[in-house]
Design a protein around this motif. Structure first.
Motif, PDB file in Angstrom:
ATOM      1  N   PRO A  22      18.419  24.125 -25.794  1.00  0.00           N
ATOM      2  CA  PRO A  22      19.752  24.149 -26.352  1.00  0.00           C
ATOM      3  C   PRO A  22      20.670  24.900 -25.384  1.00  0.00           C
ATOM      4  O   PRO A  22      20.328  26.000 -24.946  1.00  0.00           O
ATOM      5  CB  PRO A  22      19.577  24.926 -27.656  1.00  0.00           C
ATOM      6  N   LYS A  45      10.804  21.247 -20.283  1.00  0.00           N
ATOM      7  CA  LYS A  45      10.971  20.076 -21.137  1.00  0.00           C
ATOM      8  C   LYS A  45      12.388  19.507 -21.027  1.00  0.00           C
ATOM      9  O   LYS A  45      12.661  18.439 -21.537  1.00  0.00           O
ATOM     10  CB  LYS A  45      10.652  20.427 -22.587  1.00  0.00           C
ATOM     11  N   ASN A  62      11.302  36.715 -23.548  1.00  0.00           N
ATOM     12  CA  ASN A  62      10.837  35.374 -23.891  1.00  0.00           C
ATOM     13  C   ASN A  62      10.859  34.441 -22.677  1.00  0.00           C
ATOM     14  O   ASN A  62      11.232  33.287 -22.770  1.00  0.00           O
ATOM     15  CB  ASN A  62      11.719  34.813 -25.016  1.00  0.00           C
ATOM     16  N   MET A  94       9.328  27.096 -20.647  1.00  0.00           N
ATOM     17  CA  MET A  94       8.852  25.885 -21.301  1.00  0.00           C
ATOM     18  C   MET A  94      10.031  24.996 -21.663  1.00  0.00           C
ATOM     19  O   MET A  94       9.994  23.796 -21.471  1.00  0.00           O
ATOM     20  CB  MET A  94       8.053  26.227 -22.553  1.00  0.00           C
ATOM     21  N   LYS A  95      11.083  25.634 -22.149  1.00  0.00           N
ATOM     22  CA  LYS A  95      12.255  24.865 -22.552  1.00  0.00           C
ATOM     23  C   LYS A  95      12.860  24.169 -21.346  1.00  0.00           C
ATOM     24  O   LYS A  95      13.231  23.012 -21.402  1.00  0.00           O
ATOM     25  CB  LYS A  95      13.302  25.796 -23.181  1.00  0.00           C
ATOM     26  N   THR A 148      15.171  20.180 -22.388  1.00  0.00           N
ATOM     27  CA  THR A 148      16.001  19.941 -23.556  1.00  0.00           C
ATOM     28  C   THR A 148      16.403  21.259 -24.219  1.00  0.00           C
ATOM     29  O   THR A 148      16.592  21.314 -25.413  1.00  0.00           O
ATOM     30  CB  THR A 148      15.258  19.072 -24.584  1.00  0.00           C
ATOM     31  N   GLY A 203       8.808  31.209 -23.047  1.00  0.00           N
ATOM     32  CA  GLY A 203       9.493  30.254 -23.915  1.00  0.00           C
ATOM     33  C   GLY A 203      10.620  29.568 -23.165  1.00  0.00           C
ATOM     34  O   GLY A 203      10.792  28.359 -23.234  1.00  0.00           O
TER      35      GLY A 203
END
Lengths: 174, 185
Positions: free
Chosen positions: A24, A20, A10, A16-17, A22, A13
């Motif tokens: 977790p 951004k 991933n 991208m996280k 943010t 993904g």
């Protein structure tokens, strides 16, 4: 182990996280996942019940759930049926926008209480709405008096749900 | 059309549980000034009538920040019940609606890549007998989504497990399932 596997496949993904900013911070381990599995089938199982099934202490279960909720990895919530809110009719409306920024139109549409989802789309229409209404006669009132009056709304293509066979997203911004 | 009758207390309980379904009956009872027994009975009734359901909601970003993909499906009208059931069995598809007007069926799913969208449409949707065409559109931005609302349907089980496999004529009346439930009160 499982988390590691997901991560390896991933990358996009994860990127991208990170972009951004943010993501977790916490990760789920095997114990967390076993707790989640029980919660998925019975969201209101008591900490004691879960503890017994997994041979843990109730305090551990409680702490694990709190950690997952506080780090915004998941939440256990009640989802109510449309009917519980009095919505007996669901319509899916495609909206074409002309002469105005579609995002601005989207923001205005989002303010209508009957509208429960607004998406800016790439496809045949600029915006897609899902709307809950109480009765059939509200359809034309809603479209004509509320949606069509918003500046920029150029064309409406509504479809009426005859049957909702599946509706389970279980993903939301937390 | 028979309406579902819920009173103020039911709505307050739903509201609290929508925020946090882990609240104990005792906490809810205390917050609403009713007994624990009343709370328990109300929740049980809402569950039994399939008006609420408890679920684990994962964060959108933790799920890889997927995009919503809408598939408008034109299909053989006589095969809609069958197709709706078949589409519901596809794990990647989160929502299946039999639609009047725009398309025959509207299917939606959350996807993290275009390849995944293509694979699902090519291998799971288009091969279904009765599907004529699929119009795909991709959400690039979400402005509103109320995750507290959904249609609570009985779980669709994988094929070959007894009763869960609906005979085609049977699902023709499926849309009246909700009404049946209301009338039974």
């Amino acid at each position: 182990m499982a988390t590691r596997g997901i991560h390896a496949t991933n990358t996009i993904g994860t990127l991208m996280k990170i972009r951004k900013g943010t993501a977790p911070a916490e990760e789920l381990d095997a114990v967390d996942n076993s707790i989640l599995e029980i919660l998925r089938s019975d969201g209101r199982a008591t900490n004691q019940d879960i503890a017994e099934k997994l041979s843990l202490s109730a305090a551990t279960v409680s702490a694990r759930i709190r950690r997952m909720e506080e780090s915004k990895l998941m939440r256990v919530v009640a989802v109510a049926d449309f009917a519980a809110h009095g919505y007996n009719i669901l319509i899916a409306v495609g909206v074409k926008v002309f002469g105005r920024d579609a995002s601005e139109v989207a923001r205005e549409l989002a303010k209508l209480p009957e509208v429960f989802s607004v998406h800016l789309m790439n496809g045949s229409h600029d915006l897609e709405l899902l709307v809950g209404l109480r009765e059939f006669s509200e359809i034309s009132v809603f479209l004509r008096d509320h949606v069509a009056r918003i500046p920029g709304v150029f064309e409406l293509t509504p479809g009426i749900a005859a049957d909702i066979v599946k509706f389970e997203f279980n993903v939301a911004p937390l | 059309m028979t309406e579902v009758e819920l009173d103020e207390l039911d709505h307050k309980i739903i509201e609290l549980l929508a925020k946090d379904a882990r609240e104990s009956n005792r906490q809810i009872a205390a917050a609403l000034g009713v007994t624990e027994g009343t709370t328990r009975t109300r929740i049980k009734r809402l569950q039994n009538e399939r008006l609420i359901q408890f679920t684990v909601v994962t964060d959108l970003r933790a799920a890889g920040a997927p995009n919503l993909v809408m598939m408008g499906i034109h299909a053989d009208p006589g095969r809609l019940p069958f197709l709706a059931t078949e589409l519901s069995r596809v794990e990647e598809i989160n929502c299946v609606i039999v639609l009047l007007g725009r398309f025959n069926l509207l299917a939606m799913g959350l996807f993290t890549s275009i390849e995944q969208v293509n694979r699902v449409i090519r291998t799971r949707v288009l091969p279904l007998h009765g599907v004529r065409s699929v119009e795909t559109s991709i959400s690039v931005e979400n402005f509103k989504y109320d995750a507290r609302m959904a249609r609570i349907t009985p779980p669709v089980r994988p094929r070959g497990r007894g009763k869960a496999e609906p005979a085609e004529p049977e699902i023709v009346h499926k849309s009246s399932g909700r009404d049946k439930r209301r009338k039974s009160k």
